[in-house]
Design an enzyme around this catalytic site. Structure first.
Site, PDB file in Angstrom:
ATOM      1  N   SER A 135      37.003 -21.556  38.983  1.00 22.94           N
ATOM      2  CA  SER A 135      36.472 -21.330  40.324  1.00 22.94           C
ATOM      3  C   SER A 135      36.159 -19.838  40.419  1.00 22.94           C
ATOM      4  O   SER A 135      35.622 -19.260  39.471  1.00 22.94           O
ATOM      5  CB  SER A 135      37.520 -21.820  41.339  1.00 22.94           C
ATOM      6  OG  SER A 135      37.124 -21.523  42.639  1.00 22.94           O
ATOM      7  N   TYR A 149      26.517 -18.869  45.808  1.00 25.53           N
ATOM      8  CA  TYR A 149      27.479 -18.938  44.696  1.00 25.53           C
ATOM      9  C   TYR A 149      28.855 -19.322  45.253  1.00 25.53           C
ATOM     10  O   TYR A 149      29.510 -20.237  44.743  1.00 25.53           O
ATOM     11  CB  TYR A 149      27.543 -17.597  43.964  1.00 25.53           C
ATOM     12  CG  TYR A 149      28.596 -17.566  42.872  1.00 25.53           C
ATOM     13  CD1 TYR A 149      28.410 -18.269  41.680  1.00 25.53           C
ATOM     14  CD2 TYR A 149      29.778 -16.850  43.031  1.00 25.53           C
ATOM     15  CE1 TYR A 149      29.375 -18.250  40.676  1.00 25.53           C
ATOM     16  CE2 TYR A 149      30.745 -16.821  42.033  1.00 25.53           C
ATOM     17  CZ  TYR A 149      30.538 -17.532  40.864  1.00 25.53           C
ATOM     18  OH  TYR A 149      31.501 -17.513  39.874  1.00 25.53           O
ATOM     19  N   LYS A 153      31.557 -22.603  44.621  1.00 21.52           N
ATOM     20  CA  LYS A 153      32.969 -22.478  44.226  1.00 21.52           C
ATOM     21  C   LYS A 153      33.901 -23.003  45.331  1.00 21.52           C
ATOM     22  O   LYS A 153      34.959 -23.560  45.028  1.00 21.52           O
ATOM     23  CB  LYS A 153      33.290 -21.023  43.844  1.00 21.52           C
ATOM     24  CG  LYS A 153      32.500 -20.510  42.631  1.00 21.52           C
ATOM     25  CD  LYS A 153      32.771 -21.316  41.349  1.00 21.52           C
ATOM     26  CE  LYS A 153      32.091 -20.704  40.130  1.00 21.52           C
ATOM     27  NZ  LYS A 153      32.380 -21.421  38.875  1.00 21.52           N
TER      28      LYS A 153
END
Ligand SMILES: NC(=O)c1ccc[n+]([C@@H]2O[C@H](COP(=O)([O-])OP(=O)(O)OC[C@H]3O[C@@H](n4cnc5c(N)ncnc54)[C@H](OP(=O)(O)O)[C@@H]3O)[C@@H](O)[C@H]2O)c1
Length: 285
Positions: A135, A149, A153
């Protein structure tokens, strides 16, 4: 019996470091996945009896199926799956290219889910296994220009926290690693970058312009990160659910979560006011 690790994205960065650690140990087998076989030549220095090189693009279901079956054929089990393959993306939310964002989700989220689904039947049958997800610190807190982004995650965090509950009684552990910035190719060739055109966002432009096109000067040491991941799996009685690594993950993550806790607490009255009756022992949705 030797444990078998399957690691995606072992051509560079964390995956390559971890692959070398696993390959160098006596009592672990390695299934090293990359998109190009020649990227795995660095493994030729290790004992080939305990290494299987496979081609996996995590968006390609038939490559995944083929690789997992070859791994099973050679070693009989897969004990640790490391979902490491991933991309970055630097842009303000408004100026992000949605095709590029969708592709990042394909790799970072659905690719990780593809791999997990391919390996879970093996782990369920053997009633043991560890799934490690790379992660990010940016799943514990956020920064301007890293929004999509972070979204991939954060998605991995929600996915993994749920999966952990579903497989806990089957002897399968799920560990999310949340590294801070580290010196890999992630912010270089593994990231698209969109410098803001909209003048209202100019202040964020610098952070993108200064992102290196190669390995950055970020403080995170990929070798140390790989060693910590390996040790948490192999030398630890309790496998962590979360492994925040580096100062940004630790301090940035804690600061963000403390703010969230304090905000939730400050809304207690209004929050509880929207149910028709008080909750019982268990939540009901
Ligand atoms: N470095 C950091 O600062 C940092 C911090 C937190 C989290 N992370 C995460 O750590 C993980 C590893 O990244 P890294 O930092 O080691 O970067 P990296 O050196 O750029 O490595 C990324 C790896 O992912 C592979 N990959 C990309 N797309 C793929 C696909 N479709 N299928 C299979 N493999 C694919 C790359 O393969 P190719 O060589 O074929 O492109 C490469 O092996 C990523 O999930 C990243 O988001 C990185």
């Amino acid at each position: 019996m030797a444990k078998t690790w399957l690691i995606t994205g072992t051509s560079s960065g964390f995956g390559k470091e971890l692959a070398q650690i696993v390959a160098s140990k006596q009592d672990t087998n390695l299934v090293a996945a990359a998109r190009k076989m020649e990227d795995l030549n660095y493994l030729d220095q290790f004992d080939s009896n305990k290494i299987k090189k496979v081609i996996i693009d995590v968006t390609n279901q038939s490559e995944i199926k083929d690789a997992v079956s070859k791994a099973k054929e050679k070693f009989g089990t897969i004990d640790v799956l490391v979902n490491n393959a991933g991309l970055g993306y630097f842009s303000t939310i408004e100026e992000s290219d949605m095709d590029q964002v969708r592709y990042m989700f394909e790799v970072n989220v659905f690719g990780l889910a593809n791999m997990t689904n391919a390996v879970l039947p093996i782990m369920r049958t053997q009633k043991s296994g560890v799934i490690v997800n790379l992660s990010s610190a940016l799943a514990l807190t956020t920064l301007p220009t890293m929004g999509f982004y972070s979204a991939t995650k954060y998605a991995v965090e929600g996915y993994a926290d749920t999966l952990r509950q579903e497989v806990a009684d089957l002897g399968i552990h799920v560990m999310n690693v949340e590294p801070s910035g580290a010196r890999t190719n992630w912010s270089g060739r593994s990231s698209n970058k969109v410098v803001p055109n909209i003048s209202d966002y100019q202040e964020f432009g610098n952070s993108i312009v200064h992102v290196s096109d190669s390995v950055t000067g970020a403080p995170g040491n990929p070798q140390k990160i790989a060693e910590v991941i390996y040790n948490q799996i192999e030398d630890n009685e309790v496998i962590p659910e979360h492994l925040p690594l580096g100062q940004f993950a630790y301090e940035g993550g804690l600061g963000n979560l403390e703010n969230l806790i304090s905000e939730i607490k400050s809304r207690q009255e209004i929050s509880l006011s929207t149910d028709d009756s008080l909750l019982g022992e268990k939540y009901e949705l």
